[in-house]
Design a protein around this motif. Structure first.
Motif, PDB file in Angstrom:
ATOM      1  N   ASP A 199     -55.345  27.966  20.361  1.00 46.04           N
ATOM      2  CA  ASP A 199     -54.352  29.027  20.541  1.00 46.04           C
ATOM      3  C   ASP A 199     -53.003  28.479  20.994  1.00 46.04           C
ATOM      4  OD1 ASP A 199     -56.141  31.028  19.809  1.00 46.04           O
ATOM      5  OD2 ASP A 199     -56.943  31.160  21.856  1.00 46.04           O
ATOM      6  N   LEU A 200     -52.963  27.191  21.363  1.00 40.44           N
ATOM      7  CA  LEU A 200     -51.720  26.555  21.760  1.00 40.44           C
ATOM      8  C   LEU A 200     -51.182  25.706  20.617  1.00 40.44           C
ATOM      9  CD1 LEU A 200     -52.657  25.328  25.370  1.00 40.44           C
ATOM     10  CD2 LEU A 200     -51.498  27.462  24.719  1.00 40.44           C
ATOM     11  N   THR A 201     -49.900  25.389  20.681  1.00 42.25           N
ATOM     12  CA  THR A 201     -49.322  24.499  19.676  1.00 42.25           C
ATOM     13  C   THR A 201     -49.785  23.069  19.951  1.00 42.25           C
ATOM     14  OG1 THR A 201     -47.344  24.004  20.964  1.00 42.25           O
ATOM     15  CG2 THR A 201     -47.285  25.971  19.535  1.00 42.25           C
ATOM     16  N   ASN A 205     -50.689  21.372  23.568  1.00 42.31           N
ATOM     17  CA  ASN A 205     -51.940  20.674  23.822  1.00 42.31           C
ATOM     18  C   ASN A 205     -51.689  19.241  24.255  1.00 42.31           C
ATOM     19  OD1 ASN A 205     -54.630  22.114  23.226  1.00 42.31           O
ATOM     20  ND2 ASN A 205     -53.332  22.805  21.527  1.00 42.31           N
ATOM     21  N   LEU A 206     -50.704  18.602  23.604  1.00 47.18           N
ATOM     22  CA  LEU A 206     -50.404  17.219  23.940  1.00 47.18           C
ATOM     23  C   LEU A 206     -49.910  17.110  25.378  1.00 47.18           C
ATOM     24  CD1 LEU A 206     -50.349  14.360  22.833  1.00 47.18           C
ATOM     25  CD2 LEU A 206     -47.998  14.762  22.073  1.00 47.18           C
ATOM     26  N   GLU A 207     -49.122  18.093  25.818  1.00 45.97           N
ATOM     27  CA  GLU A 207     -48.664  18.114  27.210  1.00 45.97           C
ATOM     28  C   GLU A 207     -49.848  18.201  28.166  1.00 45.97           C
ATOM     29  OE1 GLU A 207     -45.979  21.349  27.534  1.00 45.97           O
ATOM     30  OE2 GLU A 207     -44.337  20.365  26.430  1.00 45.97           O
ATOM     31  N   ASN A 208     -50.926  18.854  27.727  1.00 46.78           N
ATOM     32  CA  ASN A 208     -52.133  18.980  28.541  1.00 46.78           C
ATOM     33  C   ASN A 208     -53.084  17.789  28.346  1.00 46.78           C
ATOM     34  OD1 ASN A 208     -51.221  21.491  29.456  1.00 46.78           O
ATOM     35  ND2 ASN A 208     -52.259  22.586  27.778  1.00 46.78           N
ATOM     36  N   ALA A 297     -60.638  27.990  14.901  1.00 48.59           N
ATOM     37  CA  ALA A 297     -60.038  29.013  15.763  1.00 48.59           C
ATOM     38  C   ALA A 297     -60.721  30.356  15.528  1.00 48.59           C
ATOM     39  CB  ALA A 297     -58.544  29.130  15.483  1.00 48.59           C
ATOM     40  N   VAL A 298     -60.869  31.134  16.590  1.00 50.34           N
ATOM     41  CA  VAL A 298     -61.480  32.451  16.470  1.00 50.34           C
ATOM     42  C   VAL A 298     -60.445  33.523  16.780  1.00 50.34           C
ATOM     43  CG1 VAL A 298     -63.755  31.615  16.972  1.00 50.34           C
ATOM     44  CG2 VAL A 298     -62.295  32.263  18.847  1.00 50.34           C
TER      45      VAL A 298
END
Length: 298
Positions: A199-201, A205-208, A297-298
């Motif tokens: 659900d994230l770009t 996601n890379l930042e996380n 993805a759901v």
């Protein structure tokens, strides 16, 4: 006999990326390996293909046992197959290999037709263990073993490996020679980080510290230091270009080679060591680059 030995020294691995980039990766894997000899790949010393009772080249015990010769037979045995073990991910390091299959050469003085070459097929299955996840598709891969049955007493000439009869590995007669496919290390595979959020770009996601289709590498190593660089004469005897890697096995003995696996986040770099150096050899198990798991993805 044809025996090949290959010895390579594990020397370096690419530097570790920022720790945050590895925050969500799979830290442990279940590695399943199952290996058999491929009957149709057998070539005997007369050039005939496939198992041949008339020449004594035979395959048995669910394709894990290969024998050739007349009365006192020589052969190859695969043991500890199938096997499954937990392998830790080496993040910027190469961890000690975790044992899987073994291959034993039964070396006896024989007469008549012998083995010339055979392929070993290995089925590999990778499953995330920590954190748990779905398995990647299994892949069956083959690598070729070239073999040379050498004359036990060639005097006044040297043994096929260029060594002297009665000395060292040729003490009980000239050693047999194996050469194994050298395409062995850094087979890539891909798996989504467990904490990747569809659900994230990608940037979020890379930042996380989460990556879609993170790349890993698996290598299969010979851990008993039996696989060594062969003398030029030994390579030539088997019919391959020098330098080559393989095994030389003493006459009248059973020699077992133990293999193990490592998984890394970066490519492993190897070089051929000087004689006497500690060695680890990758066992060629084919390209895993198409193996991947994609989250939906759901």
């Amino acid at each position: 006999m044809k025996a090949s030995a290959m010895k390579v020294l594990l020397t370096a691995i690419t530097a570790l990326a920022a720790s945050s980039a590895h925050a969500g990766l799979v830290t442990q894997w279940t590695v399943g390996v199952s290996a058999v000899f491929v009957a149709s790949s057998i070539v005997d010393s007369n050039g005939s293909t496939g198992p041949s009772p008339s020449s004594g080249v035979a395959i048995s015990n669910s394709d894990k046992r290969l024998r050739w010769g007349d009365s006192a037979q020589s052969g190859l045995d695969i043991t500890n197959s199938p096997t499954s073990a937990t392998v830790n991910t080496g993040i910027g390091v190469v961890l000690p290999p975790v044992a899987n299959i073994s291959v034993t050469h039964v070396n006896q003085p024989i007469f008549g037709t012998t083995l010339d070459e055979v392929s070993l097929a290995s089925t590999l299955t990778l499953t995330p263990f920590t954190p748990p996840g779905s398995a990647l598709p299994s892949d069956t891969l083959e690598f070729l073993i070239d073999f040379q049955e050498t004359p036990n007493d060639p005097r006044p000439s040297l043994c096929a490996d260029g060594g002297t009869y009665g000395v060292g590995v040729n003490s009980n007669g000239c050693a047999d020679i194996f050469v194994i496919d050298q395409d062995s290390l850094n087979f890539p595979f891909f798996y989504d980080d467990p904490d990747y959020d569809p659900d994230l770009t990608a940037e979020q996601n890379l930042e996380n510290g989460a990556i879609l289709n993170r790349q890993y590498f698996i290598s299969f190593l010979e851990v008993t230091s039996g696989l060594n660089p062969l003398p030029t004469a030994a390579c030539n005897a088997v019919g391959v270009i020098s330098p080559c890697l393989g095994f030389r096995t003493p006459e009248g003995a059973n020699t077992t080679f133990q293999f193990g696996s490592v998984i890394t986040t970066e490519r492993v770099t190897i070089n051929v060591p000087e004689p006497g150096s500690l060695a680890l050899l990758g066992l060629g198990l084919g390209a895993l680059g198409l193996l991947r798991r994609r989250k939906t993805a759901v």
